[in-house]
Design a protein around this motif. Structure first.
Motif, mmCIF file in Angstrom:
data_model
loop_
_atom_site.group_PDB
_atom_site.id
_atom_site.type_symbol
_atom_site.label_atom_id
_atom_site.label_comp_id
_atom_site.label_asym_id
_atom_site.label_seq_id
_atom_site.Cartn_x
_atom_site.Cartn_y
_atom_site.Cartn_z
ATOM 1 N N TYR A 45 0.838 -1.205 0.000
ATOM 2 C CA TYR A 45 0.000 0.000 0.000
ATOM 3 C C TYR A 45 0.870 1.251 0.000
ATOM 4 O O TYR A 45 0.613 2.209 -0.747
ATOM 5 C CB TYR A 45 -0.909 -0.016 1.230
ATOM 6 C CG TYR A 45 -1.627 1.290 1.490
ATOM 7 C CD1 TYR A 45 -2.692 1.691 0.687
ATOM 8 C CD2 TYR A 45 -1.247 2.127 2.539
ATOM 9 C CE1 TYR A 45 -3.359 2.892 0.914
ATOM 10 C CE2 TYR A 45 -1.893 3.325 2.774
ATOM 11 C CZ TYR A 45 -2.958 3.700 1.964
ATOM 12 O OH TYR A 45 -3.608 4.890 2.190
ATOM 13 N N TYR A 46 1.937 1.245 0.799
ATOM 14 C CA TYR A 46 2.815 2.408 0.856
ATOM 15 C C TYR A 46 3.521 2.634 -0.479
ATOM 16 O O TYR A 46 3.622 3.767 -0.968
ATOM 17 C CB TYR A 46 3.850 2.248 1.969
ATOM 18 C CG TYR A 46 4.911 3.318 1.939
ATOM 19 C CD1 TYR A 46 4.610 4.628 2.292
ATOM 20 C CD2 TYR A 46 6.202 3.024 1.510
ATOM 21 C CE1 TYR A 46 5.574 5.628 2.242
ATOM 22 C CE2 TYR A 46 7.171 4.010 1.455
ATOM 23 C CZ TYR A 46 6.852 5.317 1.822
ATOM 24 O OH TYR A 46 7.795 6.290 1.755
ATOM 25 N N PHE A 47 4.027 1.553 -1.085
ATOM 26 C CA PHE A 47 4.713 1.700 -2.372
ATOM 27 C C PHE A 47 3.755 2.206 -3.452
ATOM 28 O O PHE A 47 4.159 2.932 -4.366
ATOM 29 C CB PHE A 47 5.323 0.364 -2.795
ATOM 30 C CG PHE A 47 6.487 -0.063 -1.937
ATOM 31 C CD1 PHE A 47 7.410 0.865 -1.464
ATOM 32 C CD2 PHE A 47 6.661 -1.400 -1.600
ATOM 33 C CE1 PHE A 47 8.481 0.480 -0.675
ATOM 34 C CE2 PHE A 47 7.724 -1.798 -0.814
ATOM 35 C CZ PHE A 47 8.641 -0.863 -0.346
ATOM 36 N N TYR A 48 2.489 1.824 -3.327
ATOM 37 C CA TYR A 48 1.482 2.277 -4.301
ATOM 38 C C TYR A 48 1.298 3.793 -4.212
ATOM 39 O O TYR A 48 1.304 4.495 -5.228
ATOM 40 C CB TYR A 48 0.163 1.562 -4.054
ATOM 41 C CG TYR A 48 -0.963 2.036 -4.938
ATOM 42 C CD1 TYR A 48 -1.055 1.618 -6.259
ATOM 43 C CD2 TYR A 48 -1.941 2.901 -4.444
ATOM 44 C CE1 TYR A 48 -2.083 2.055 -7.083
ATOM 45 C CE2 TYR A 48 -2.969 3.353 -5.253
ATOM 46 C CZ TYR A 48 -3.033 2.922 -6.570
ATOM 47 O OH TYR A 48 -4.053 3.370 -7.377
ATOM 48 N N ILE A 49 1.150 4.298 -2.992
ATOM 49 C CA ILE A 49 0.952 5.742 -2.861
ATOM 50 C C ILE A 49 2.261 6.492 -3.107
ATOM 51 O O ILE A 49 2.253 7.649 -3.538
ATOM 52 C CB ILE A 49 0.382 6.116 -1.478
ATOM 53 C CG1 ILE A 49 1.372 5.791 -0.355
ATOM 54 C CG2 ILE A 49 -0.947 5.407 -1.231
ATOM 55 C CD1 ILE A 49 0.944 6.277 1.012
ATOM 56 N N ARG A 50 3.397 5.814 -2.857
ATOM 57 C CA ARG A 50 4.694 6.465 -3.072
ATOM 58 C C ARG A 50 4.973 6.658 -4.556
ATOM 59 O O ARG A 50 5.711 7.562 -4.955
ATOM 60 C CB ARG A 50 5.804 5.591 -2.450
ATOM 61 C CG ARG A 50 7.189 6.238 -2.443
ATOM 62 C CD ARG A 50 7.197 7.424 -1.501
ATOM 63 N NE ARG A 50 8.529 7.991 -1.357
ATOM 64 C CZ ARG A 50 9.100 8.839 -2.203
ATOM 65 N NH1 ARG A 50 8.444 9.200 -3.303
ATOM 66 N NH2 ARG A 50 10.291 9.320 -1.987
ATOM 67 N N ALA A 51 4.366 5.797 -5.396
ATOM 68 C CA ALA A 51 4.598 5.888 -6.835
ATOM 69 C C ALA A 51 3.829 7.037 -7.478
ATOM 70 O O ALA A 51 4.113 7.419 -8.604
ATOM 71 C CB ALA A 51 4.216 4.571 -7.510
#
Length: 284
Positions: free
Chosen positions: A124-130
């Protein structure tokens, strides 16, 4: 099965089913109880969200109450599981290399499932970080408090390893002393994380509901804090048993499995600091 009652059930197989095949006395419902408590945490999080705002579906206290109840059920399940697996009839049960191997592999399987849980939140974090970064105004995350807390947790892994080596050498003074220091460092870490939350929420106005990053930050750090707290409970049980004179160079499987768990949460924290704390400020 015959109708004749047998008493070779260790006296502690409840709440396992009564008609469980003999030879599987370690079977228990405690892992299921633990899993229900863990799942309840996620349900409580959903209820908390549903209880906010003017169009709340449930009352505002339903989510927190469900969270407290789930944590209680989870800890009860863990206690029963650990007691059933390691404590009951410790003195009368002989050491078994095959049995110890099963328990170690059981812990490895459990840690594998924990990787999946953390992986979902990191995903989830990597998704929003992208996406657009930063998604909101972020507080200063990588301060002296988190660096000191990280050093404390890393040090606790070394002291626990020192204690583990001590029992394998039948050095009880080294073993008990190392456990005591590890447990103290773990409690200090938990206290430091609580204080960090206080600083963020009160002084930086940064909370769980503060945008998508707030959800990711508190979800990941809170899940890790829960695991450290559970690890402290496990180490506390091991420490009390050590004071009672249990464990030896030949019999220390629960020390090994507790060490595996503690080193796991240590590694996860280092990865979390690099990715979440330091990574969040890159490009911000």
């Amino acid at each position: 099965m015959g109708t004749e009652e047998t008493h070779d059930d260790h006296g502690h197989h409840l709440p396992a089913v009564e008609d469980w095949p003999r030879g599987f006395g370690e079977a228990s419902w405690w892992p299921f109880v633990t899993a229900v408590g863990g799942a309840g945490v996620y349900v409580a999080a959903a209820l908390y969200i549903l209880g906010r705002g003017e169009d709340a579906i449930v009352g505002p206290v339903v989510g927190p109450a469900a969270f407290v109840g789930s944590i209680a059920l989870f800890l009860v399940g863990i206690y029963g599981w650990l007691y059933h697996a390691f404590v009951s009839h410790f003195w009368s049960r002989s050491a078994s290399e095959k049995g110890e191997s099963k328990l170690r592999w059981g812990m490895i399987a459990f840690l594998g499932s924990e990787l999946g849980t953390f992986g979902a939140l990191f995903g989830y974090y990597f998704y929003i970080r992208a996406g657009t970064w930063p998604p909101q105004e972020l507080p200063h995350l990588l301060g002296s408090l988190v660096l000191v807390n990280t050093a404390i947790l890393v040090l606790s892994s070394f002291t626990l390893h020192w204690a583990h080596v001590g029992i394998r050498q039948d050095d009880r003074k080294k073993f008990v002393g190392g456990l005591a220091v590890t447990l103290l460092l773990g409690l200090i870490f938990i206290g430091g994380q609580v204080y960090e939350y206080y600083e963020f929420i009160v002084h930086s106005n940064f909370s769980l509901t503060d945008g998508i990053f707030g959800t990711a930050f508190y979800g990941l750090t809170g899940l890790h804090g829960l695991h450290v707290s559970l690890g402290a409970v496990i180490l506390g049980i091991v420490f009390v048993r050590a004071l009672m004179g249990q464990y030896s160079a030949e019999r220390h499987v629960s020390v090994s499995t507790a060490s595996m768990y503690w080193h796991f949460v240590d590694v996860v924290w280092i990865f979390l600091v690099v990715v979440l704390y330091a990574g969040a400020e890159i490009g911000a």
